[in-house]
Design a protein around this motif. Sequence first.
Motif, PDB file in Angstrom:
ATOM      1  N   ARG A  37      41.623  30.836  44.755  1.00  0.00           N
ATOM      2  CA  ARG A  37      41.829  30.193  46.059  1.00  0.00           C
ATOM      3  C   ARG A  37      42.735  31.057  46.932  1.00  0.00           C
ATOM      4  O   ARG A  37      42.466  31.265  48.114  1.00  0.00           O
ATOM      5  N   GLN A  39      43.325  34.236  46.824  1.00  0.00           N
ATOM      6  CA  GLN A  39      42.662  35.462  47.259  1.00  0.00           C
ATOM      7  C   GLN A  39      41.681  35.179  48.386  1.00  0.00           C
ATOM      8  O   GLN A  39      41.578  35.950  49.349  1.00  0.00           O
ATOM      9  N   GLN A  40      40.950  34.051  48.299  1.00  0.00           N
ATOM     10  CA  GLN A  40      39.990  33.694  49.341  1.00  0.00           C
ATOM     11  C   GLN A  40      40.680  33.416  50.677  1.00  0.00           C
ATOM     12  O   GLN A  40      40.142  33.730  51.742  1.00  0.00           O
TER      13      GLN A  40
END
Length: 199
Positions: A37, A39-40
Motif C-alpha cells: 500500500r 509503495q502504491q
Amino acid sequence: MRRLLLGAAAGLLLAACAQAPVRKPADAAALAAQDAREQQLAGIDQWTLEGHLAVSDGHDGGSGSLRWIQDGERYDFELRAPITGKSFRLSGGPDGAVLEGVEGGPLRGPDAETLMRKALGWEVPLVDLRAWVWGLRAAGAPAELRFGERDLPSLLMQDGWAVDYRAWDLEHQPPLPQKVFASRPPYKVKLSIDSWSIR
C-alpha cells in the motif's frame, strides 16, 4: 480559532464511542500488504480531501467542515464552523506558513506546527498527519501497527500519538481511510473523510 472550533462536535464524538474495531498484531502477511500500500501511494502528492474535523485539548474543542488541498509540498487547509459560518485557513509550504481568520491575523510562521503552537497553543502534528490520513507511517520515526479486517491498519502508534482507523473506503484501490482518530493526551483530532480527489 478557539471560538471557531467551539460547538458542533457531537456527531463525531458519538462516532468515537462506537464499538472498537478488531485489532491483531502485525504479522508477515499484514506487513507485506502495508508495504505494498505504501509503495502504491508514495508517489501521490497532489490531492484534495473533504470531510469534517473535530479537535480537543481536554478543555476546549469543537468541529467544522474541512477542505485540505495538497500540491506537492504546498498545502491549503480550510476549516469552516457550521454554526458561525466563520472559517480559518492555514496555507504554506517550504517557505513558511500563514494562518488567516484569527484575531490579529493573518499570522505567519516558519511552518504549520510552530505557527499553530504559537498562535493557538495546539499541538497538531500536521506533517505526520499528512501520512496518517492515508493510513501510512510517517517518515522519520519508528511506528507500531495493529491490523483489522483485510489486513488494513487498525491502530498506528508513532511519535507519541495513537492513530485509530475506524473505517476504510474499499472502493479505492488501494483502500483509503474514512475515519481517522488521532490522540496524544490531552490532544485529540478526529477526522471523518467524505471524499478523496487524487490528481
